[in-house]
Design a protein around this motif. Structure first.
Motif, PDB file in Angstrom:
ATOM      1  N   MET A  80       0.817  -1.201   0.000  1.00 18.23           N
ATOM      2  CA  MET A  80       0.000   0.000   0.000  1.00 18.23           C
ATOM      3  C   MET A  80       0.857   1.260   0.000  1.00 18.23           C
ATOM      4  SD  MET A  80      -3.220  -0.506  -0.286  1.00 18.23           S
ATOM      5  CE  MET A  80      -3.654   1.179   0.019  1.00 18.23           C
ATOM      6  N   ASN A  81       2.070   1.172   0.499  1.00 17.19           N
ATOM      7  CA  ASN A  81       2.918   2.363   0.553  1.00 17.19           C
ATOM      8  C   ASN A  81       3.345   2.852  -0.821  1.00 17.19           C
ATOM      9  OD1 ASN A  81       2.776   2.378   3.325  1.00 17.19           O
ATOM     10  ND2 ASN A  81       4.653   1.211   3.583  1.00 17.19           N
ATOM     11  N   ILE A  82       3.373   1.963  -1.816  1.00 21.65           N
ATOM     12  CA  ILE A  82       3.832   2.375  -3.138  1.00 21.65           C
ATOM     13  C   ILE A  82       2.682   2.735  -4.081  1.00 21.65           C
ATOM     14  CG2 ILE A  82       5.968   1.073  -2.956  1.00 21.65           C
ATOM     15  CD1 ILE A  82       4.697  -1.036  -4.796  1.00 21.65           C
ATOM     16  N   LEU A  83       1.436   2.431  -3.698  1.00 22.91           N
ATOM     17  CA  LEU A  83       0.301   2.743  -4.555  1.00 22.91           C
ATOM     18  C   LEU A  83      -0.181   4.166  -4.325  1.00 22.91           C
ATOM     19  CD1 LEU A  83      -1.845  -0.510  -4.308  1.00 22.91           C
ATOM     20  CD2 LEU A  83      -0.303   0.179  -6.135  1.00 22.91           C
ATOM     21  N   ALA A  84      -0.563   4.827  -5.422  1.00 23.58           N
ATOM     22  CA  ALA A  84      -1.094   6.187  -5.349  1.00 23.58           C
ATOM     23  C   ALA A  84      -2.185   6.335  -6.404  1.00 23.58           C
ATOM     24  CB  ALA A  84       0.004   7.205  -5.591  1.00 23.58           C
ATOM     25  N   CYS A  85      -3.051   7.281  -6.211  1.00 24.78           N
ATOM     26  CA  CYS A  85      -4.116   7.567  -7.168  1.00 24.78           C
ATOM     27  C   CYS A  85      -3.485   7.956  -8.509  1.00 24.78           C
ATOM     28  CB  CYS A  85      -4.984   8.704  -6.638  1.00 24.78           C
ATOM     29  SG  CYS A  85      -6.263   9.219  -7.814  1.00 24.78           S
ATOM     30  N   PRO A  86      -3.914   7.334  -9.613  1.00 23.44           N
ATOM     31  CA  PRO A  86      -3.329   7.666 -10.914  1.00 23.44           C
ATOM     32  C   PRO A  86      -3.724   9.056 -11.418  1.00 23.44           C
ATOM     33  CG  PRO A  86      -5.099   6.099 -11.197  1.00 23.44           C
ATOM     34  CD  PRO A  86      -4.893   6.260  -9.716  1.00 23.44           C
ATOM     35  N   ILE A  87      -4.745   9.648 -10.827  1.00 27.96           N
ATOM     36  CA  ILE A  87      -5.197  10.967 -11.265  1.00 27.96           C
ATOM     37  C   ILE A  87      -4.464  12.074 -10.515  1.00 27.96           C
ATOM     38  CG2 ILE A  87      -7.179  12.533 -11.399  1.00 27.96           C
ATOM     39  CD1 ILE A  87      -8.926  10.016 -11.734  1.00 27.96           C
ATOM     40  N   CYS A  88      -4.496  12.028  -9.172  1.00 26.32           N
ATOM     41  CA  CYS A  88      -3.946  13.133  -8.377  1.00 26.32           C
ATOM     42  C   CYS A  88      -2.705  12.750  -7.571  1.00 26.32           C
ATOM     43  CB  CYS A  88      -5.010  13.687  -7.443  1.00 26.32           C
ATOM     44  SG  CYS A  88      -5.388  12.604  -6.044  1.00 26.32           S
ATOM     45  N   LYS A  89      -2.335  11.469  -7.610  1.00 24.26           N
ATOM     46  CA  LYS A  89      -1.191  10.934  -6.850  1.00 24.26           C
ATOM     47  C   LYS A  89      -1.429  10.944  -5.337  1.00 24.26           C
ATOM     48  CE  LYS A  89       0.950  10.603 -10.756  1.00 24.26           C
ATOM     49  NZ  LYS A  89       0.198   9.791 -11.644  1.00 24.26           N
TER      50      LYS A  89
ATOM     51  N   GLY B 185      -7.573 -10.409  -7.160  1.00 17.71           N
ATOM     52  CA  GLY B 185      -6.271 -10.043  -6.624  1.00 17.71           C
ATOM     53  C   GLY B 185      -5.531  -8.967  -7.398  1.00 17.71           C
ATOM     54  N   ILE B 186      -6.155  -8.422  -8.454  1.00 17.73           N
ATOM     55  CA  ILE B 186      -5.487  -7.433  -9.305  1.00 17.73           C
ATOM     56  C   ILE B 186      -6.217  -6.093  -9.227  1.00 17.73           C
ATOM     57  CG2 ILE B 186      -4.775  -6.857 -11.658  1.00 17.73           C
ATOM     58  CD1 ILE B 186      -4.831  -9.931 -12.178  1.00 17.73           C
ATOM     59  N   PRO B 187      -5.533  -5.037  -8.777  1.00 17.66           N
ATOM     60  CA  PRO B 187      -6.174  -3.716  -8.754  1.00 17.66           C
ATOM     61  C   PRO B 187      -6.224  -3.120 -10.162  1.00 17.66           C
ATOM     62  CG  PRO B 187      -3.962  -3.567  -7.868  1.00 17.66           C
ATOM     63  CD  PRO B 187      -4.218  -5.016  -8.163  1.00 17.66           C
ATOM     64  N   ASN B 188      -7.373  -2.553 -10.523  1.00 18.65           N
ATOM     65  CA  ASN B 188      -7.534  -1.864 -11.810  1.00 18.65           C
ATOM     66  C   ASN B 188      -7.292  -0.384 -11.560  1.00 18.65           C
ATOM     67  OD1 ASN B 188      -8.345  -0.629 -14.157  1.00 18.65           O
ATOM     68  ND2 ASN B 188     -10.161  -1.902 -14.432  1.00 18.65           N
ATOM     69  N   MET B 189      -6.074   0.052 -11.853  1.00 22.60           N
ATOM     70  CA  MET B 189      -5.668   1.427 -11.556  1.00 22.60           C
ATOM     71  C   MET B 189      -5.858   2.378 -12.742  1.00 22.60           C
ATOM     72  SD  MET B 189      -4.908   1.206  -8.423  1.00 22.60           S
ATOM     73  CE  MET B 189      -4.148   2.777  -8.125  1.00 22.60           C
ATOM     74  N   LEU B 190      -6.607   1.943 -13.748  1.00 17.32           N
ATOM     75  CA  LEU B 190      -6.901   2.845 -14.861  1.00 17.32           C
ATOM     76  C   LEU B 190      -7.852   3.949 -14.391  1.00 17.32           C
ATOM     77  CD1 LEU B 190      -7.497   0.346 -17.787  1.00 17.32           C
ATOM     78  CD2 LEU B 190      -5.580   1.919 -17.529  1.00 17.32           C
ATOM     79  N   PRO B 191      -7.667   5.164 -14.888  1.00 17.79           N
ATOM     80  CA  PRO B 191      -8.640   6.215 -14.573  1.00 17.79           C
ATOM     81  C   PRO B 191     -10.038   5.786 -15.043  1.00 17.79           C
ATOM     82  CG  PRO B 191      -6.665   7.168 -15.526  1.00 17.79           C
ATOM     83  CD  PRO B 191      -6.540   5.672 -15.650  1.00 17.79           C
ATOM     84  N   PRO B 192     -11.080   6.249 -14.367  1.00 14.18           N
ATOM     85  CA  PRO B 192     -12.448   5.795 -14.666  1.00 14.18           C
ATOM     86  C   PRO B 192     -12.847   5.908 -16.139  1.00 14.18           C
ATOM     87  CG  PRO B 192     -12.412   7.110 -12.697  1.00 14.18           C
ATOM     88  CD  PRO B 192     -11.036   7.171 -13.269  1.00 14.18           C
ATOM     89  N   ASP B 193     -12.424   6.944 -16.834  1.00 15.07           N
ATOM     90  CA  ASP B 193     -12.827   7.118 -18.228  1.00 15.07           C
ATOM     91  C   ASP B 193     -12.120   6.151 -19.184  1.00 15.07           C
ATOM     92  OD1 ASP B 193     -10.450   8.474 -17.701  1.00 15.07           O
ATOM     93  OD2 ASP B 193     -10.826  10.024 -19.196  1.00 15.07           O
ATOM     94  N   LEU B 194     -11.113   5.431 -18.713  1.00 11.11           N
ATOM     95  CA  LEU B 194     -10.408   4.451 -19.552  1.00 11.11           C
ATOM     96  C   LEU B 194     -10.786   3.007 -19.255  1.00 11.11           C
ATOM     97  CD1 LEU B 194      -6.810   5.970 -19.582  1.00 11.11           C
ATOM     98  CD2 LEU B 194      -8.580   6.170 -21.327  1.00 11.11           C
ATOM     99  N   ARG B 195     -11.622   2.796 -18.236  1.00 15.93           N
ATOM    100  CA  ARG B 195     -12.083   1.439 -17.918  1.00 15.93           C
ATOM    101  C   ARG B 195     -13.173   1.030 -18.882  1.00 15.93           C
ATOM    102  NH1 ARG B 195     -13.243   2.523 -11.774  1.00 15.93           N
ATOM    103  NH2 ARG B 195     -11.336   3.671 -11.395  1.00 15.93           N
ATOM    104  N   GLU B 196     -13.426  -0.281 -18.948  1.00 16.60           N
ATOM    105  CA  GLU B 196     -14.452  -0.823 -19.851  1.00 16.60           C
ATOM    106  C   GLU B 196     -15.787  -0.194 -19.614  1.00 16.60           C
ATOM    107  OE1 GLU B 196     -13.150  -5.205 -21.006  1.00 16.60           O
ATOM    108  OE2 GLU B 196     -13.911  -4.985 -18.992  1.00 16.60           O
TER     109      GLU B 196
END
Length: 55
Positions: free
Chosen positions: A1-10, A44-55
Motif C-alpha cells: 500500500m505504501n507504493i500505490l497512489a491515485c493515478p489521477i492526483c497521486k 487479486g489485481i487492482p484496476n488502476m486505470l482512470p475511470p474514463d479508460l475502464r471498460e
C-alpha cells in the motif's frame, strides 16, 4: 500500500477489503478521498486505470 497512489492526483489510497485469502486481497476497492474515485480489485489485481479508460 505504501507504493500505490491515485493515478489521477497521486493522492493516498484507502484499502477496502471484501474478500481475502491470508495476506492476499482477492476483491475490494482502493479509494482516493481527494478525487472521490474508487478503483476495483478483482481476482487479486487492482484496476488502476482512470475511470474514463475502464471498460
Amino acid at each position: 500500500m505504501n507504493i500505490l497512489a491515485c493515478p489521477i492526483c497521486k493522492g493516498d489510497l484507502v484499502l477496502n477489503i471484501e474478500k481475502e485469502d491470508g495476506n492476499e486481497v482477492i476483491s475490494g476497492t482502493l479509494y482516493c478521498s481527494v478525487c472521490n474515485e474508487y478503483y476495483p480489485i478483482e481476482e487479486g489485481i487492482p484496476n488502476m486505470l482512470p475511470p474514463d479508460l475502464r471498460e
